[in-house]
Design a protein around this motif. Structure first.
Motif, PDB file in Angstrom:
ATOM      1  N   ALA A  80       7.800   9.597  -6.463  1.00 21.80           N
ATOM      2  CA  ALA A  80       6.771   9.841  -7.485  1.00 21.80           C
ATOM      3  C   ALA A  80       7.030   8.997  -8.727  1.00 21.80           C
ATOM      4  N   ALA A  81       8.292   8.893  -9.117  1.00 16.97           N
ATOM      5  CA  ALA A  81       8.646   8.079 -10.283  1.00 16.97           C
ATOM      6  C   ALA A  81       8.304   6.610 -10.045  1.00 16.97           C
ATOM      7  N   LEU A  82       8.595   6.106  -8.865  1.00 22.50           N
ATOM      8  CA  LEU A  82       8.308   4.715  -8.546  1.00 22.50           C
ATOM      9  C   LEU A  82       6.810   4.438  -8.560  1.00 22.50           C
ATOM     10  N   LEU A  83       6.031   5.338  -7.991  1.00 20.30           N
ATOM     11  CA  LEU A  83       4.574   5.153  -7.964  1.00 20.30           C
ATOM     12  C   LEU A  83       4.000   5.224  -9.374  1.00 20.30           C
ATOM     13  N   TYR A  84       4.527   6.128 -10.174  1.00 16.92           N
ATOM     14  CA  TYR A  84       4.070   6.236 -11.561  1.00 16.92           C
ATOM     15  C   TYR A  84       4.362   4.935 -12.317  1.00 16.92           C
ATOM     16  N   ALA A  85       5.555   4.393 -12.132  1.00 14.59           N
ATOM     17  CA  ALA A  85       5.916   3.136 -12.800  1.00 14.59           C
ATOM     18  C   ALA A  85       4.993   2.005 -12.370  1.00 14.59           C
ATOM     19  N   GLY A  86       4.672   1.954 -11.088  1.00 13.20           N
ATOM     20  CA  GLY A  86       3.769   0.911 -10.598  1.00 13.20           C
ATOM     21  C   GLY A  86       2.398   1.003 -11.217  1.00 13.20           C
ATOM     22  N   ILE A  87       1.878   2.218 -11.345  1.00 12.44           N
ATOM     23  CA  ILE A  87       0.565   2.408 -11.967  1.00 12.44           C
ATOM     24  C   ILE A  87       0.604   2.027 -13.442  1.00 12.44           C
ATOM     25  N   VAL A  88       1.640   2.467 -14.141  1.00 12.98           N
ATOM     26  CA  VAL A  88       1.783   2.130 -15.560  1.00 12.98           C
ATOM     27  C   VAL A  88       1.830   0.614 -15.747  1.00 12.98           C
ATOM     28  N   GLY A  89       2.581  -0.063 -14.894  1.00 15.02           N
ATOM     29  CA  GLY A  89       2.720  -1.505 -15.018  1.00 15.02           C
ATOM     30  C   GLY A  89       1.423  -2.248 -14.809  1.00 15.02           C
ATOM     31  N   ASP A  90       0.672  -1.893 -13.765  1.00 12.37           N
ATOM     32  CA  ASP A  90      -0.541  -2.650 -13.449  1.00 12.37           C
ATOM     33  C   ASP A  90      -1.733  -2.266 -14.319  1.00 12.37           C
ATOM     34  N   ILE A 117      11.615   5.578 -17.549  1.00 15.69           N
ATOM     35  CA  ILE A 117      10.751   4.559 -16.936  1.00 15.69           C
ATOM     36  C   ILE A 117      10.208   3.613 -18.001  1.00 15.69           C
ATOM     37  N   TYR A 118       9.671   4.174 -19.074  1.00 17.76           N
ATOM     38  CA  TYR A 118       9.115   3.333 -20.140  1.00 17.76           C
ATOM     39  C   TYR A 118      10.193   2.448 -20.761  1.00 17.76           C
ATOM     40  N   ASN A 119      11.369   2.990 -20.954  1.00 18.59           N
ATOM     41  CA  ASN A 119      12.455   2.188 -21.504  1.00 18.59           C
ATOM     42  C   ASN A 119      12.809   1.037 -20.562  1.00 18.59           C
ATOM     43  N   GLY A 120      12.891   1.337 -19.284  1.00 24.27           N
ATOM     44  CA  GLY A 120      13.210   0.303 -18.311  1.00 24.27           C
ATOM     45  C   GLY A 120      12.164  -0.790 -18.245  1.00 24.27           C
ATOM     46  N   LEU A 147      13.946  -5.409 -12.807  1.00 22.56           N
ATOM     47  CA  LEU A 147      13.433  -4.190 -12.170  1.00 22.56           C
ATOM     48  C   LEU A 147      14.542  -3.382 -11.503  1.00 22.56           C
ATOM     49  N   SER A 148      15.788  -3.659 -11.869  1.00 22.99           N
ATOM     50  CA  SER A 148      16.911  -2.929 -11.274  1.00 22.99           C
ATOM     51  C   SER A 148      16.847  -1.436 -11.563  1.00 22.99           C
ATOM     52  N   PHE A 149      16.191  -1.066 -12.667  1.00 27.94           N
ATOM     53  CA  PHE A 149      16.076   0.354 -12.986  1.00 27.94           C
ATOM     54  C   PHE A 149      15.213   1.090 -11.965  1.00 27.94           C
ATOM     55  N   MET A 150      14.430   0.348 -11.181  1.00 29.21           N
ATOM     56  CA  MET A 150      13.574   0.968 -10.175  1.00 29.21           C
ATOM     57  C   MET A 150      14.283   1.047  -8.822  1.00 29.21           C
ATOM     58  N   ALA A 151      14.783  -0.096  -8.340  1.00 28.53           N
ATOM     59  CA  ALA A 151      15.404  -0.124  -7.012  1.00 28.53           C
ATOM     60  C   ALA A 151      15.984  -1.504  -6.761  1.00 28.53           C
TER      61      ALA A 151
END
Length: 312
Positions: free
Chosen positions: A147-157, A187-190, A57-61
């Motif tokens: 916003a990017a982080l929240l979007y990634a979290g929603i996509v993941g769950d 995000i999708y690539n990560g 998850l390094s691509f996130m933070a």
């Protein structure tokens, strides 16, 4: 509850955000999305996000490393964590006040303020709800990276919006988030690009899973198998949804052997499985849960009970 949380946030100069062990995108998305949101709107506050880093998850933070002394007089917020045993970094108890924000069943009620919404697709979705209340009452702004982080979290769950947890509200939230300036493809690539060895491990899973006549599936990833593919247990966990592609599969379990235990990853297309996870000291959502066992004899019992669930 959102207004109470915002009022509490405004009372503290130091805020420390925790999440669960073995983090997934929603754990990082909600934790770091909240951190970025609060840093942007309260630049004079000290805001940290802590826990053991998950390399995938390094691509996130990446988490902060902080001293124990910072917990004195601090507000602690724990996101996406149903029970206290799964909070990453048990120093969360050392703060002056504790807030729980979660979307799992509230079986372990902890915290001075508790906001649990089991109808939410993810805690990242809940953090966006918090932002909207802050926007209305405190003129909060949402930075693009948050916003990017929240979007990634929603996509993941939501499994890229495939799971039943993705409601109209989820799609509405995602629609609002994509108006912000961030790279969705990145995000999708990560989240979904895999190294060749992990794809080869996925091939092993497809070749070696079993499924009974009632649609209960299983695959064992022992230490020897992981070593064969040069894969870590965390990397193997990225493949937990793979067996969902199998026709007639109702529910499945992936056993991932670690040094001291066997990680139990349960997924379902219908039968409720979090009750099974709880029997083995775990928990989670009705269709996505986890636990740990310590022998493959225990693993066999988990699978037997999963077969019973699929037979009903």
């Amino acid at each position: 509850m959102q207004r109470q949380i915002i009022d509490t946030i405004e009372q503290f100069h130091t805020i420390i955000i925790h999440r669960h062990v073995r983090p997934d995108p929603d754990a990082y998305g909600s934790q770091f999305g909240l951190k970025q949101l609060l840093q942007h709107n309260y630049p004079n506050k000290n805001i940290y996000a802590v826990g053991t880093h998950e390399e995938s998850l390094s691509f996130m933070a990446k988490p902060d490393v902080i001293a124990d002394a910072l917990y004195e007089d601090a507000l602690v917020i724990v996101t996406d964590t149903a029970n206290t045993e799964r909070v990453d970094d048990q120093r969360y108890r050392k703060g002056a006040k504790l807030i729980k924000i979660d979307h799992h069943p509230n079986d372990d009620v902890y915290g001075d303020l508790v906001w649990v919404d089991t109808t939410a697709s993810s805690v990242s979705e809940m953090i966006f709800d918090l932002f909207e209340v802050g926007q209305q009452t405190k003129q909060w702004q949402l930075p693009h990276h948050a916003a990017a982080l929240l979007y990634a979290g929603i996509v993941g769950d939501t499994g890229r919006f495939r799971y039943p947890s993705a409601t109209l509200k989820t799609f509405t939230t995602a629609g609002k988030l994509i108006t912000y300036d961030f790279d969705r493809e990145k995000i999708y690539n990560g989240m979904y690009e895999l190294e060749c060895n992990i794809l080869h491990l996925q091939g092993y899973m497809y070749q070696n899973f079993i499924m009974d006549e009632h649609g209960a599936g299983r695959v064992d990833l022992t230490k020897a198998v992981l070593q064969q593919f040069n894969a870590t247990p965390s990397e193997a966990s990225l493949l937990v949804s793979s067996l969902g592609d199998v026709k007639d599969m109702k529910a499945w379990v992936i056993f991932i052997e670690e040094e001291d235990n066997i990680r139990v990853r349960l997924r379902s297309k219908g039968p409720v499985i979090n009750t099974l996870a709880k029997q083995f000291g775990g928990g989670g959502h009705p269709l996505a849960s986890g636990a740990s066992v310590y022998t493959f004899e225990e693993a066999d019992e988990v699978y037997r009970q999963l077969q019973v669930l699929c037979h009903k």
